[in-house]
Design an enzyme around this catalytic site. Structure first.
Site, PDB file in Angstrom:
ATOM      1  N   CYS A 188       3.201  45.251  -1.626  1.00 39.83           N
ATOM      2  CA  CYS A 188       2.628  45.666  -0.410  1.00 39.83           C
ATOM      3  C   CYS A 188       1.672  44.352   0.099  1.00 39.83           C
ATOM      4  O   CYS A 188       1.535  44.240   1.337  1.00 39.83           O
ATOM      5  CB  CYS A 188       2.121  46.901  -0.039  1.00 39.83           C
TER       6      CYS A 188
ATOM      7  N   ILE B  92      -6.299  61.372   0.220  1.00 34.88           N
ATOM      8  CA  ILE B  92      -5.970  62.481  -0.394  1.00 34.88           C
ATOM      9  C   ILE B  92      -4.809  62.057  -1.197  1.00 34.88           C
ATOM     10  O   ILE B  92      -4.643  62.522  -2.346  1.00 34.88           O
ATOM     11  CB  ILE B  92      -5.679  63.802   0.353  1.00 34.88           C
TER      12      ILE B  92
END
Length: 425
Positions: free
Chosen positions: A50, A192
């Site tokens: 990425c 999270i």
């Protein structure tokens, strides 16, 4: 032989450009074979993540322009557009760049360990494609060794430098065995998600994801074998939770002192570790006043991250030195390797001349020749034949005025000035 490392990364290209230059796993084998077929590249590997897309190449003669053109054509970009974000490293710089990347020194998160695994995957795919040979293969092995040494000999990967990882690291300090702990994660955003990944990798026994919408919670939970619930279910989950980490966009607290007090009673005051990463806070500040609650805020974690980043930057200096030495050592061994073929051919020629003289000596002995005379003739004949070709070439070079070549020959044969025997006075 010549090495190239070129591509784009998070420092040189926007997300939009990185997305357009990325390779899917399904494309890699065909892309590698096409790259070697259409350019002068003998060996090649592609690292695509990425944050970066890089090509590692071995060529007879450096031809970065041709490779950049291929990369632009493959992804349907203009060459000028690609050049605006691309970098090219050659020879020693290419070797050093690969080692820096594998060691996490060029990563968005300094010292992150995932990049080494991604580099190993790139090597495996290139082997599958048949585009890795002896030279690039040696470079990859040297790169892996350098990265391993950096991990072993420096502290670059020991301290967390992301809020999510810092939260999990603090949890490990509170609970000796996370494999016996249950975690409640409140929210389903990027932070999270990272926390869930780290907890999953640490082997946490059970993870529960609570979110305003069950759909978002379920999508995240499925990735890590977790259980999804709504925010309204948090009070029921608290009593079973050893670890609570919250990061939502709520403007009001989600967890109050009363709910936590009730959970502690059910837990018979077994400690709860809590991290409130949200801004504004998800957990009322009064919760931190309760016995058996370890409550940390995002500011506490930022202090940990800042301190650890400083520590990593110090370790990075030592890591850079190790990489520099590793790159120089590899290039030295590579230059030595270039002499192997010459030495092999010279040895084969010498052994052929030796065998010819040995056969001649054996025939003379079989015909009754004097052994001492035969041995002397063998020595003279072998010496003359071994010196013939070098002597002819040295005379030719001398006639051409090649003083540099004569000096090199003197060094090659370890001849010192005044080393010829002189009769005693």
């Amino acid at each position: 032989m010549a090495f190239l490392a070129l591509g784009i990364n998070h420092k040189t290209a926007s997300v939009d450009v990185r997305e357009r230059v990325a390779f899917t796993p399904e494309q890699l084998v065909d892309a590698l074979q096409q790259l070697c077929r259409l350019t002068s590249s003998r060996e090649a590997a592609i690292l695509s993540t990425c944050n970066r897309s890089e090509l590692y190449i071995e060529q007879d003669h450096l031809s970065a322009d041709a490779v950049l053109q291929w990369l632009a054509d493959y992804h349907r970009l203009s060459l000028d557009e690609l050049r605006a974000s691309a970098y090219v490293h050659e020879e020693h710089d290419a070797v050093k760049h690969m080692m820096r990347v594998a060691s996490g020194l060029d990563s968005l998160v300094l010292g992150e360990p995932q990049i080494l695994g991604q580099m190993k995957s790139a090597y495996a795919v290139a082997r599958e494609a048949g585009t890795v040979g002896p030279l690039l293969g040696r470079l990859f092995q040297a790169t892996f060794s350098a990265a391993k040494q950096v991990r072993t000999d420096t502290a670059i990967g020991e301290n967390p430098v992301s809020v999510a990882f810092a939260a999990v690291s603090l949890a490990k300090q509170i609970f000796a065995d996370l494999g016996r702990s249950q975690a409640l994660l409140i929210g389903a955003g990027e932070t999270i998600t990272l926390v869930a990944r780290h907890l999953h990798e640490q082997g946490v026994r059970r993870i529960v994801v609570a979110n305003r919408t069950l759909e978002r919670a379920s999508i995240l939970a499925e990735q890590f074998g977790a259980h999804a619930v709504l925010l309204a279910d948090i009070p029921q989950e608290l009593a079973n939770s050893d670890i609570v980490i919250s990061s939502t966009a709520s403007q009001l607290p989600i967890l109050g002192k009363g709910a936590v007090e009730s959970a502690l009673k059910q837990r018979r005051h077994k400690p709860i570790f809590m991290v409130d990463i949200a801004v504004p806070r998800d957990i009322e500040t009064e919760v931190g006043e309760l016995d058996d609650v370890y409550l940390y805020t995002v500011d506490d974690l930022h202090d940990v991250v800042a301190e650890n980043l400083k520590s990593r930057q110090g370790a990075a200096q030592a890591a850079e030195e190790l990489v520099t030495v590793g790159a120089e050592d590899f290039m030295l061994r590579l230059r030595e390797l270039a002499a192997v073929d010459v030495l092999k051919a010279y040895r084969q020629q010498s052994e052929r001349l030796r065998d010819e003289e040995l056969q001649k000596a054996q025939r003379l002995l079989a015909n009754g020749g004097n052994p001492e005379d035969v041995l002397a003739q063998l020595a003279r004949g072998l010496t003359n034949k071994l010196l013939h070709a070098p002597s002819v070439q040295l005379k030719k070079l001398s006639a051409e005025g090649r003083v540099d070549a004569l000096a090199m020959a003197q060094e090659l044969f370890a001849l010192n000035e005044g080393s010829t025997d002189k009769s005693p006075q």
